[in-house]
Design an enzyme around this catalytic site. Structure first.
Site, PDB file in Angstrom:
ATOM      1  N   ASP A   1       0.809  -1.309  -0.182  1.00  0.00           N
ATOM      2  CA  ASP A   1      -0.062   0.139  -0.031  1.00  0.00           C
ATOM      3  C   ASP A   1       0.821   1.177  -0.232  1.00  0.00           C
ATOM      4  O   ASP A   1       1.793   1.249   0.588  1.00  0.00           O
ATOM      5  CB  ASP A   1      -0.948  -0.152   1.085  1.00  0.00           C
ATOM      6  CG  ASP A   1      -1.810   1.063   1.356  1.00  0.00           C
ATOM      7  OD1 ASP A   1      -2.714   1.446   0.341  1.00  0.00           O
ATOM      8  OD2 ASP A   1      -1.933   1.758   2.447  1.00  0.00           O
TER       9      ASP A   1
ATOM     10  N   GLU B   1       1.635  -0.095  -5.070  1.00  0.00           N
ATOM     11  CA  GLU B   1       0.570   0.690  -5.254  1.00  0.00           C
ATOM     12  C   GLU B   1       1.357   2.237  -5.163  1.00  0.00           C
ATOM     13  O   GLU B   1       1.822   2.497  -4.302  1.00  0.00           O
ATOM     14  CB  GLU B   1      -0.397   0.728  -4.309  1.00  0.00           C
ATOM     15  CG  GLU B   1      -1.785   1.876  -4.767  1.00  0.00           C
ATOM     16  CD  GLU B   1      -2.225   2.606  -3.457  1.00  0.00           C
ATOM     17  OE1 GLU B   1      -3.381   3.192  -3.786  1.00  0.00           O
ATOM     18  OE2 GLU B   1      -1.652   2.597  -2.333  1.00  0.00           O
TER      19      GLU B   1
END
Ligand code: CA
Length: 568
Positions: free
Chosen positions: A254, A290
């Site tokens: 993330d 990401e």
């Protein structure tokens, strides 16, 4: 295990280990004894697991992203859970008529957390009680592995929750200090787990009832970890191996651009450390990052040796796919951008595997981009995404054209298994979600309907598996037959059938004159004297080398008539 030193760029140590392991595995498989030995159930599991891994490495997986909270409830509390995911494995990755046929699953965060979305973690080595237990996770993992499906976990490492014991201990210690007194990590190691400061700085939040501030780039409830701290890195290494030991096949990282907000180079080097640490424990571990930013920036993260980065350029309402589907860009642009991107990826020594996706849990759902066309462009756009090379990612509910935009909760609505929200297994969804009126019917109504969004997505996933060149090959743009309305591509892969794709990105029927391709060696080898092709609006035709018949995606769309004007 001995700690491994970083390898030379382009040939990392974990690659060497992986290749050695592969040679050993091949030697075992080729051993004549194997042919006579009974293969135990565990060995069979192992083999299907390896087969799935091989697919991921060549970049031909299709991964289903699940927000567990809203996916499937197994125990009647109307909150989705791990057992619910396990119950739906047939749907997600089975081979049946009503199965999607994915071969990898990404679970959004499953660790204990005070929020519904769980991106602020309080314990990285537990399962949130709303979702189940560690045993439920182990059971889900073995059910996945029995099917040759890989399961990856979402790992938010940029920050924790303020309710994480690391933070609460640091906070308690700081509150015990005299005004203006500097703390010491000898008294409380956790004050160095975060970035505390007596000065107000950009991106810092005040620590209540103290004169102190702490870095929290996303939100006051998400304090940024101090990733320079060796003790933090030791904890992270332990968390990775904790889940790897349980059989987790990889991680979605993330917010990698936030690791070091001020320095892209430091963020990349942290991703490199994570990749090396994860692969030292399990060379097969799959990592996808990401970085919601421009293409040149997220491609640079491949310098870290990470397997994949999400391909934001093609995704979302303003991305390449939606721009072509809307007609804001000409059809050929899809092919041009693909070719350009593949060239850029090749600069990373052939180790980079693209991770195309169309929408995710942070983006407005795609069906709402084209609300009044009977599904023509929703299906067309998903087909364009699933025909891209790499590991393609599909966000739950997109396969049935769920819509939802605005606040995040609306993008994370309950999976619509059934029209009846109180049907068994249905979830209640996030508390603050608005009532969203859906454009397309529930899954139950779409199954078996060849014109449904579900049928188109399922067919595109099936083609990825049937023709490895689609997901694993290299793109050639056929410029002679690419322009405003039509884009023609060839995908080639060594040892596999080449695929010719003709894409109609217009709302009109297109009669495509294929005779212009006589001089194009690659195209004419596949075409074998076919001289024309008719494509209905937003349809895509594929022809595999050596085959007679075109395969169509999204053919025969019925576009609603514009008011006051008749089509045809
Ligand atoms: Ca439940």
């Amino acid at each position: 295990m001995e700690k491994l030193r970083p390898g030379k760029r382009g040939y990392p140590v974990w690659r060497m280990i992986k290749e050695t392991a592969f040679v050993l595995m091949a030697a075992v498989l080729l051993s004549p004894l194997c042919f006579f030995a009974d293969i135990s159930a565990e060995e069979q599991d192992g083999q299907s697991h390896d087969a799935a891994f091989a697919e991921t490495q060549t970049g031909s997986s299709t991964c289903y992203e699940i927000f567990v909270y809203s996916f499937r409830d197994s125990d009647g509390d109307r909150i989705g859970d791990l057992d619910g995911v396990k119950e739906e494995l047939d749907y997600i990755c089975g081979k049946g008529e009503d199965s999607l046929g994915c071969d990898m699953i990404w679970l959004m965060p499953v660790f204990p957390s005070p929020t519904y979305h769980k991106y602020d973690v309080t314990d990285y080595e537990q399962i949130d009680p709303q979702y189940g237990t560690l045993e439920d996770m182990e059971s889900l993992l073995s059910a996945c592995h029995e099917r040759g499906v890989r399961l990856i976990l979402d790992l938010p490492l940029n920050h924790t929750s303020t309710a994480h014991p690391w933070f609460t201990e640091a906070e308690e210690y700081i509150k015990s200090l005299e005004n203006g007194q500097e703390g010491s990590a000898e008294d409380c190691p956790y004050i160095d787990f975060y970035n505390f400061s007596l000065e107000k700085q950009d991106g810092f939040e005040p620590l209540e009832d103290t004169g102190w501030y702490y870095e929290a780039r996303f939100w006051a409830g998400m304090p940024d970890l101090n990733l320079d701290n060796e003790a933090v890195r030791d904890e992270i290494a332990r968390i990775l191996s904790f889940w790897q030991e349980k059989g987790v096949d990889g991680f979605r990282l993330d917010a990698v651009t936030s690791y070091y907000t001020q320095s892209k180079e430091k963020s990349i080097s942290f991703v490199e450390w994570l990749t090396e640490t994860a692969k030292a424990f399990d060379p097969d571990c799959y990592l996808v990052g990401e970085a919601w930013t421009d293409q040149d920036t997220y491609l640079q993260y491949y310098e870290s040796g990470i397997d994949s980065m999400f391909d934001f350029a093609f995704a979302g309402q303003e991305g390449v796919i939606a721009s072509v589907a809307r007609g804001n860009k000409q059809a050929a642009w899809y092919g041009q951008r693909l070719v350009e991107e593949e060239e850029k990826l090749e600069e990373y020594g052939g180790l980079a595997v693209n991770a195309p996706f169309y929408t995710n849990h942070d983006m407005a759902r795609s069906a709402g981009y084209y609300p009044n066309d009977g599904g023509a462009r929703t299906k067309f756009a998903w087909a364009l995404n699933l025909l891209m090379p790499g590991n393609a990612f599909l966000y739950y509910g997109e396969e049935i054209g769920m819509n939802g935009s605005g606040k995040d909760e609306n993008k994370r609505a309950p999976m619509r298994w059934d029209e009846d929200p109180s049907a068994s297994g249905m979830c209640k969804g996030p508390d603050d979600m608005d009532a969203v009126s859906m454009i397309y019917p529930a899954l139950k109504e779409q199954e078996g309907d060849p014109s449904s969004v579900f049928s188109c997505v399922k067919k595109a996933i099936g083609l990825r598996q049937e023709y490895p060149a689609i997901a694993g090959g290299k793109t050639i743009l056929v410029e002679k037959l690419s322009g405003k309305e039509i884009c023609t591509l060839i995908r080639t892969m060594e040892g596999e059938k080449s695929i010719l794709m003709v894409i109609n990105a217009s709302q009109n029927d297109q009669l495509v004159d294929l005779s212009v391709l006589e001089e194009e060696a690659e195209a004419s080898a596949i075409l074998r004297n076919k001289d024309s092709l008719t494509l209905t609006p937003y349809a895509i035709a594929l022809l595999a080398e050596g085959e007679e018949d075109w395969v169509y995606l999204n053919e025969g769309c019925v576009l609603p008539e514009k008011s006051g004007r008749r089509r045809r």
